[in-house]
Design a protein around this motif. Sequence first.
Motif, mmCIF file in Angstrom:
data_model
loop_
_atom_site.group_PDB
_atom_site.id
_atom_site.type_symbol
_atom_site.label_atom_id
_atom_site.label_comp_id
_atom_site.label_asym_id
_atom_site.label_seq_id
_atom_site.Cartn_x
_atom_site.Cartn_y
_atom_site.Cartn_z
ATOM 1 N N GLU A 262 -11.948 23.124 -28.225
ATOM 2 C CA GLU A 262 -13.061 23.992 -28.942
ATOM 3 C C GLU A 262 -12.964 23.774 -30.236
ATOM 4 O OE1 GLU A 262 -15.006 26.452 -26.838
ATOM 5 O OE2 GLU A 262 -14.544 25.287 -25.177
ATOM 6 N N ILE A 263 -12.914 22.754 -30.765
ATOM 7 C CA ILE A 263 -12.868 22.636 -32.210
ATOM 8 C C ILE A 263 -14.103 22.666 -33.024
ATOM 9 C CG2 ILE A 263 -12.348 20.951 -33.998
ATOM 10 C CD1 ILE A 263 -9.826 21.169 -32.572
ATOM 11 N N ASN A 264 -14.204 23.620 -33.952
ATOM 12 C CA ASN A 264 -15.135 23.937 -34.715
ATOM 13 C C ASN A 264 -14.964 23.644 -36.266
ATOM 14 O OD1 ASN A 264 -17.418 25.438 -32.805
ATOM 15 N ND2 ASN A 264 -15.562 26.454 -32.300
ATOM 16 N N LEU A 265 -15.606 22.939 -36.957
ATOM 17 C CA LEU A 265 -15.431 22.318 -37.951
ATOM 18 C C LEU A 265 -16.638 21.714 -38.996
ATOM 19 C CD1 LEU A 265 -12.490 21.688 -39.404
ATOM 20 C CD2 LEU A 265 -12.939 19.307 -38.822
ATOM 21 N N ASN A 266 -16.842 22.484 -39.836
ATOM 22 C CA ASN A 266 -17.881 22.446 -40.789
ATOM 23 C C ASN A 266 -17.792 21.678 -42.148
ATOM 24 O OD1 ASN A 266 -19.502 23.419 -38.486
ATOM 25 N ND2 ASN A 266 -19.623 25.551 -39.437
ATOM 26 N N PRO B 149 -21.461 5.960 -48.471
ATOM 27 C CA PRO B 149 -21.711 6.940 -47.394
ATOM 28 C C PRO B 149 -21.697 8.506 -47.908
ATOM 29 C CG PRO B 149 -19.701 6.022 -47.037
ATOM 30 C CD PRO B 149 -20.099 5.270 -47.961
ATOM 31 N N LYS B 150 -22.425 9.237 -47.387
ATOM 32 C CA LYS B 150 -22.362 10.657 -47.757
ATOM 33 C C LYS B 150 -21.216 11.568 -47.008
ATOM 34 C CE LYS B 150 -26.152 10.901 -50.369
ATOM 35 N NZ LYS B 150 -25.807 10.733 -51.685
ATOM 36 N N ILE B 151 -20.950 10.679 -46.035
ATOM 37 C CA ILE B 151 -19.724 11.222 -45.033
ATOM 38 C C ILE B 151 -18.567 10.300 -45.003
ATOM 39 C CG2 ILE B 151 -18.687 12.113 -43.034
ATOM 40 C CD1 ILE B 151 -21.646 13.591 -42.661
ATOM 41 N N LEU C 145 -21.874 17.983 -42.191
ATOM 42 C CA LEU C 145 -21.271 17.709 -40.754
ATOM 43 C C LEU C 145 -20.895 19.082 -39.935
ATOM 44 C CD1 LEU C 145 -18.639 14.979 -39.887
ATOM 45 C CD2 LEU C 145 -18.172 17.423 -39.455
ATOM 46 N N ILE C 146 -21.460 19.077 -38.933
ATOM 47 C CA ILE C 146 -21.084 20.432 -38.188
ATOM 48 C C ILE C 146 -20.487 19.839 -36.837
ATOM 49 C CG2 ILE C 146 -22.057 22.571 -36.938
ATOM 50 C CD1 ILE C 146 -24.342 22.339 -39.154
ATOM 51 N N THR C 147 -19.357 20.519 -36.280
ATOM 52 C CA THR C 147 -18.927 20.527 -34.816
ATOM 53 C C THR C 147 -19.095 21.833 -34.293
ATOM 54 O OG1 THR C 147 -16.557 20.689 -35.301
ATOM 55 C CG2 THR C 147 -17.198 18.516 -35.881
ATOM 56 N N ILE D 204 -24.518 15.197 -37.706
ATOM 57 C CA ILE D 204 -24.435 14.651 -39.048
ATOM 58 C C ILE D 204 -25.621 14.783 -39.844
ATOM 59 C CG2 ILE D 204 -23.785 12.531 -40.433
ATOM 60 C CD1 ILE D 204 -21.370 13.348 -38.460
ATOM 61 N N PHE D 205 -25.725 15.511 -40.700
ATOM 62 C CA PHE D 205 -27.006 15.972 -41.446
ATOM 63 C C PHE D 205 -28.093 16.503 -40.632
ATOM 64 C CE2 PHE D 205 -25.093 13.013 -44.688
ATOM 65 C CZ PHE D 205 -25.240 14.077 -45.583
#
Lengths: 249, 245
Positions: free
Chosen positions: A22-26, A154-156, A5-7, A63-64
């Motif tokens: 500005e959320i960055n969350l991996n 689920p994977k996430i 997951l990448i945001t 997502i993937f």
Amino acid sequence: MDYNLITSNISKKFGNFQALKEINLNLKKGEVLGLLGPNGAGKTTLMRILTGFLTPTSGDVEIFGIDIKKNPKLAKFHIGYMPEGCPAYQDLTPLEFLTLCANLRDIPKKEQAEKINYAIAAMELETVKNKQISKLSKGFTRRVSLAQAILHNPKILILDEPTEGLDPNQKHEVRNLIKEISKDKSIIISTHIMEEVEYICSRISIINQGEICLDKTIKEIKKLSKSKNNPIDDIFRRTTKPNRGKDEK
Amino acid sequence: MKNKIPTLIANEYKNYFRTPLGFILLIIFALLTNFLTFYAGGFLIREKADLLAFFLFHPWIYIFIIPAISMKLWSEERKTGTIEILLTMPISTTETVISKFLSAWAFCLTAMLTSVPLLITVNILGTPDNGVIISSYIASLFMAGAFLAISLTFSAMTSSQISAYLASSFGCMIILISGIKPIIVFISHLTPQLTIKAIESLSFISHFTSITQGIFDINDFIYFTSTIIIWLILNIAVLEVKKEG
């Protein structure tokens, strides 16, 4: 680095109110991220964006590698989500509800019985599976909602306060289950229970006034904190105290 | 990915009968239609083998019944939070809207089936033009569909079922009465002829009445179908706008 997951720079505005900035969350495979923050910090909004329920004002969620805005159906296929307040269709029984979810999740008919039985067993719903959800206790209803989130393996997994309202034994079992299934998944948990965070999570993100103000592993948090007994609690209070002070006024 | 619309339709349709609501609505519909057919419509006094007295009151009954059929479809999902589960499933917003509409439309068809005894009676007592009766049934179903599409859109706008009901009833009533004579006469003093014709052509009542009187015009069906499509698109738009927050 392969992330499930990448945001990228997610921002969300409701009218003039800036809910997220500005959320960055991996998130990698095997990671369990504890999303912490005071009430109204933006945790639920972020989770709703990650699951495709809300659209961000700007920024992207992958997502993937699948952009949730461009291909929502395919991206949502990989996500299990337990929303805040554990909603479930009250007129259905847990068995009917899980069967409906299995159909909507594209689980083939021949695999449905096995997956539903697994979710029912994991959430200990056997004794109530044929009772109407409206007649179940809060704890059981929460477990039904959690069962639908894990049903399709689920994977996430995104869980908004998964153990809220459960008794201590049920909390223990749900935490163990999350820990057990986390090996091949990426999990995000929103919670206010610090002992839960220490037990389940490998990483913590503290969100305050719509911004991520801290993103560290449990080990890093322990090094950072001056408190030996409650390091997460200590860091949480130190990070979010100014905001809490405002709330109290 | 398989088509999930049949699964959703089946679930939504069964929902009507999981609580007493569906049965209550069917009983109210049957009682109202029969009462109005026999007493207000003078079914027996007319001594004609047709169902005009039955279909005559459908538009007015629908103003109250259709919003009750559709009010909970979105507003309850929003109030209980199940909308979060539904819209985070691998299903498109369009599929969910179509499913909810078709399940409610199927319920309308079920309600209409309560008039089968009346149909049998009129066939026993005389020799009605069953072609007109069938086209009237179809017209009534299409009009119900149009009312339903409007009400469903209002239901998507709010988490309050009662607000959805009132807004839908009012909206449907406005569209309905815009075609009746006293309203047309009233607005003829205020607006040019062209506007009056436009208002009249948009009213449900003029399209429905012509079909029940045996005038089968494909344009009437096109009108109801396009109304359904436009309002369903609006419904999808409402849900997408809500996603934006």
